[in-house]
Structures are given as C-alpha cells and as structure tokens.
Scaffold this motif. Structure first.
Motif, short mmCIF file in Angstrom:
data_model
loop_
_atom_site.label_atom_id
_atom_site.label_comp_id
_atom_site.label_asym_id
_atom_site.label_seq_id
_atom_site.Cartn_x
_atom_site.Cartn_y
_atom_site.Cartn_z
N ALA A 1 82.91 -3.59 -35.85
CA ALA A 1 82.83 -3.21 -37.22
C ALA A 1 82.58 -1.66 -37.43
O ALA A 1 81.81 -1.30 -36.53
N ARG A 2 82.97 -1.05 -38.33
CA ARG A 2 82.79 0.47 -38.48
C ARG A 2 81.57 0.81 -39.12
O ARG A 2 81.40 2.12 -39.40
N ASN A 3 80.67 -0.25 -39.46
CA ASN A 3 79.46 0.25 -40.32
C ASN A 3 78.39 0.36 -39.36
O ASN A 3 77.12 0.10 -39.93
N ASN A 4 78.43 0.54 -38.02
CA ASN A 4 77.36 0.54 -37.16
C ASN A 4 77.61 1.62 -35.99
O ASN A 4 78.76 2.13 -35.89
N SER A 5 76.62 1.85 -35.22
CA SER A 5 76.82 3.08 -34.29
C SER A 5 76.96 2.75 -32.65
O SER A 5 76.44 3.45 -32.13
N LEU A 6 77.38 1.55 -32.63
CA LEU A 6 77.69 1.20 -31.28
C LEU A 6 78.78 2.01 -30.79
O LEU A 6 79.59 2.30 -31.40
N SER A 7 78.71 2.10 -29.44
CA SER A 7 79.30 3.45 -28.89
C SER A 7 79.62 2.81 -27.32
O SER A 7 79.08 1.96 -26.88
N PRO B 1 71.16 7.62 -28.83
CA PRO B 1 71.96 7.34 -27.73
C PRO B 1 71.69 7.60 -26.38
O PRO B 1 71.81 6.90 -25.33
N ALA B 2 71.05 8.89 -26.31
CA ALA B 2 70.63 9.37 -24.88
C ALA B 2 69.57 8.17 -24.06
O ALA B 2 69.40 8.15 -23.02
N GLN B 3 68.68 7.32 -25.02
CA GLN B 3 67.67 6.51 -24.54
C GLN B 3 68.20 5.14 -24.52
O GLN B 3 67.60 4.22 -23.85
N ALA B 4 69.64 4.86 -24.35
CA ALA B 4 70.25 3.67 -24.41
C ALA B 4 69.82 2.97 -23.04
O ALA B 4 69.87 1.66 -22.90
N SER B 5 70.12 3.71 -21.95
CA SER B 5 69.90 3.24 -20.60
C SER B 5 68.37 2.76 -20.30
O SER B 5 68.26 2.00 -19.39
N ARG B 6 67.58 3.14 -21.18
CA ARG B 6 66.10 2.40 -20.97
C ARG B 6 66.10 1.10 -21.30
O ARG B 6 65.19 0.38 -21.03
N TYR B 7 67.17 0.61 -22.06
CA TYR B 7 66.90 -1.07 -22.46
C TYR B 7 67.86 -1.71 -21.80
O TYR B 7 68.78 -1.16 -21.37
N SER B 8 67.37 -3.03 -21.38
CA SER B 8 67.99 -4.03 -20.67
C SER B 8 68.94 -4.88 -21.53
O SER B 8 69.99 -5.34 -20.78
N LEU B 9 68.94 -4.92 -22.65
CA LEU B 9 69.47 -5.60 -23.66
C LEU B 9 69.52 -4.80 -25.03
O LEU B 9 68.62 -4.27 -25.34
N VAL B 10 70.54 -4.95 -25.55
CA VAL B 10 71.07 -4.47 -26.79
C VAL B 10 71.38 -5.37 -27.97
O VAL B 10 72.38 -6.31 -27.70
N LYS C 1 78.17 4.35 -24.93
CA LYS C 1 76.80 4.52 -24.42
C LYS C 1 76.17 3.32 -24.76
O LYS C 1 74.99 2.94 -24.09
N ILE C 2 76.24 2.83 -25.90
CA ILE C 2 75.45 1.68 -26.48
C ILE C 2 76.33 0.53 -26.90
O ILE C 2 77.15 0.36 -27.46
N LYS C 3 76.28 -0.51 -25.85
CA LYS C 3 77.14 -1.64 -26.12
C LYS C 3 76.23 -2.99 -26.31
O LYS C 3 75.26 -3.07 -25.18
#
Length: 362
Positions: A115-121, A97-106, A123-125
């Motif tokens: 869904a509760r089966n992923n790690s979106l948070s 999650p600390a590296q999420a800001s490096r990406y322009s798109l997710v 910090k990561i949208k």
C-alpha cells in the motif's frame, strides 16, 4: 502471568496454535532474545492506527516482556488525534529508517505492505501485518504473520480480541485510546457497525476514563484551523445531493478527511467529496449516507494505476502522486469529474451551498 507467557514457558515447547494471537506469540517467541519490535502505522495516522499500535505495544510487553517502538510517516495534526496522543500518553515517533536494523521484527498496523500509504521501504520490511482494509495484498500473504479481517470495522477491534485471548486487561489510557479508535472508524456519520466491533467497544468500556475521552472528543481548536474550515465551506459546491470542496494546497493532510466528515452533515446530502494537494500528492476523501454504495471500491477505481486508496462502505480516501508536468488544480478538477461520473451526477448543474433546496427524489 498472562496466558501467552504461560504457554510459551511450558517445557519450551511450541504452544498449540488456536487463534491468530497464538500464532503471533509463536513468531514473537522466536525473536525473544533481542526483544525489540518496531510497530509502524500508515502515514498521517488516524486514531485507529495510533491506538492499535499502542495496544499492540502494551500487550506484547505485558505478555512477553518485549520492548516496542511506534513510528509513523507524515504528521499528526487533527485536534482530536493530538489530544488522544497527549492525554493517553502514547509514545509515537516520526519514522527513522536508520534505526530499522535495531529491531528484530517490524509490524505494520492498519495498513499492509504494497500500500502506498505507509513508509515501508527496502530498509524497513515488515514481517507482521494487522489490518482490516481490503484488498488483501499479495505482499501481505508472503509475510510470516498476517491478520487482515475485512469483517472488522477497525484494527483496534482485532487488537482487542488479542487482549481477550491473552487474558490481559488494558490500563485506562490504552483502553480509552482503543475505544476511541473503534469509535472513529465505525461509530459516527452512520458508518457500518459490525457486531464484533460493538462487542469490542462494550468490553473496552469497562476500563476507559470518561474524563479523558471527553477531552479527546471535545478539543480546543486554533483560529487557523477554524479558518481552514471556513475556507472549505466557501469553496464547496453542490450537485443536487453531492457536496464537493477542492481545498487546494493544504497545510495538514488530515484536514481533507475531517472536512469530508463535516460537509456530509449538511441537510440533504448523500455524498461528500473533498480533495487537495500536499507534498506532491493529490489526496481525497469521500463519505456517503447511502447503504447500497461502496465508497472503498469507488476510491480504488479513482486511484487505480495512479495511486492508492482504501476504505469501507460509507467512507474512503486515497492519494494520487503527481508528475512534474501535472498541475495540482487541474488534477483535482479531473478527479472531481471522474467521481461525479462514477456516481452518476456528471450532468447536473452545480451551485454554492447557500441557498439550498431539498434534494429531488430519485
């Protein structure tokens, strides 16, 4: 130059949007200056999720020269999945999650926001969701781009369509991975095949490595893994045409789905149900050979209000988060009772799997 790149370079105009791939190209073009895409799978990803992510990564690079990183939560441990990652040289990393800001798109593949089966948070949208599971979630509808098709049996089938619209041919490793991704979701234990999935597999088959596919589908297994299968069989009980195994605490969450596949092969079985607990959660999988039952809807009813689930006509799975005061074995027992009630087998006696008699005719 791939078709997408050609369209985007013409007078710097917005291309005509005719397909979902065209629509995705428009969104990616807006973020090209940074040229970084984070592709996430659901936790403990299966071959469809891993291969769809790898295919998307390959395609956006070939089409638009955009760099991507694939990340996942949980673990990859099933023997076939490990071999696929190895032999198809898929660069997939645990989530950071600390590296999420490096990406322009997710982008999230084979899952959706909410869904509760992923790690979106927080910090990561995600801005992009590509999936083939129902329901289509309200969080997904709010994204700049979503492509959710429940008439496709695999997310890899959707990505294969992108390749065809972009005019890009996959290399052998990507084609082999995506072919196997579709195969595992629609190709075994009599799962539902859609014509679109069959056509996608036929198109991919021209590019695959048969030797690599053989290495994936026939992996070596450790003694510990074989022992876990033996333990699951010992724990299994039969309710006429339903086989159930409570695995207790598991070291690998994908063991639960693997054993559900395996137990349904027992002669006379129409349903298999396996459950176990891992990292504070009850996880379950179910399989059926019956055409008139919807395993996905059944899994959703089992987890509604307490967890999350998804699936298709013949196979499904889910998880339920445990409270501090809940004992895992009691919750697994309660889950099994609810499952039996939902399929109308609650009043039947249970017995060990051996000896077995032919199932009674309904």
């Amino acid at each position: 130059m791939p078709n997408c790149e050609k369209r985007l370079s013409l007078n710097q105009q917005t291309p005509a949007v005719k397909t979902k791939w065209d629509e995705l190209c428009v969104l990616l073009a807006k973020h090209r200056p940074r040229r970084r895409l984070l592709i996430m799978t659901h936790n403990n990803p299966d071959p469809d999720a891993i291969s769809a992510a790898a295919g998307l990564k390959y395609l956006v690079w070939r089409s638009m020269r955009i760099h991507s990183t694939i990340q996942y939560g949980g673990i990859i441990s099933r023997a076939e999945n490990v071999q696929m990652v190895k032999h198809c040289r898929i660069d997939i990393r645990t989530i950071n999650p600390a590296q999420a800001s490096r990406y322009s798109l997710v982008a999230i593949v084979d899952s959706q926001p909410g869904a509760r089966n992923n790690s979106l948070s927080k910090k990561i949208k995600a801005q992009i969701a590509i999936d083939h599971h129902v329901p289509l979630r309200k969080e997904t509808l709010r994204l700049p781009f979503h492509d959710v098709r429940n008439d496709h049996g695999s997310t890899c089938t959707i990505i294969t369509g992108y390749f065809q619209h972009a005019g890009v041919e996959p290399d052998r490793r990507i084609a082999t991975a995506m072919y196997y991704g579709i195969l595992t979701d629609v190709g075994d234990i009599g799962r539902d095949k859609h014509a679109i999935d069959i056509r996608a597999m036929q198109w991919l088959h021209r590019f695959i490595s048969e030797r690599t596919l053989m290495k994936i589908t026939h992996p070596r297994m450790s003694a510990a893994h074989l022992n876990s299968i033996a333990d699951a069989i010992k724990q299994a009980v039969v309710y006429r045409d339903v086989i159930i195994s409570d695995l207790g605490e598991v070291a690998r969450p994908d063991t639960i789905s693997e054993l559900a596949d395996f137990l349904l092969k027992l002669e006379g079985m129409r349903w298999s149900f396996t459950c176990g607990h891992y990292n504070g959660k009850i996880m379950f999988s179910m399989r059926t050979s019956q055409n008139n039952r919807n395993a996905g809807q059944l899994a959703y009813r089992l987890s509604k209000g307490r967890g999350d689930a998804g699936g298709h006509q013949r196979f499904a799975g889910g998880m339920i988060t445990l409270n501090k005061n809940q004992l895992p074995h009691e919750q697994c027992s309660a889950l099994i009772e609810r499952f039996l009630k939902l399929i109308g087998r609650q009043d039947l006696p249970c017995r060990p799997i051996s000896p077995l008699k032919p199932p009674e005719q309904e």
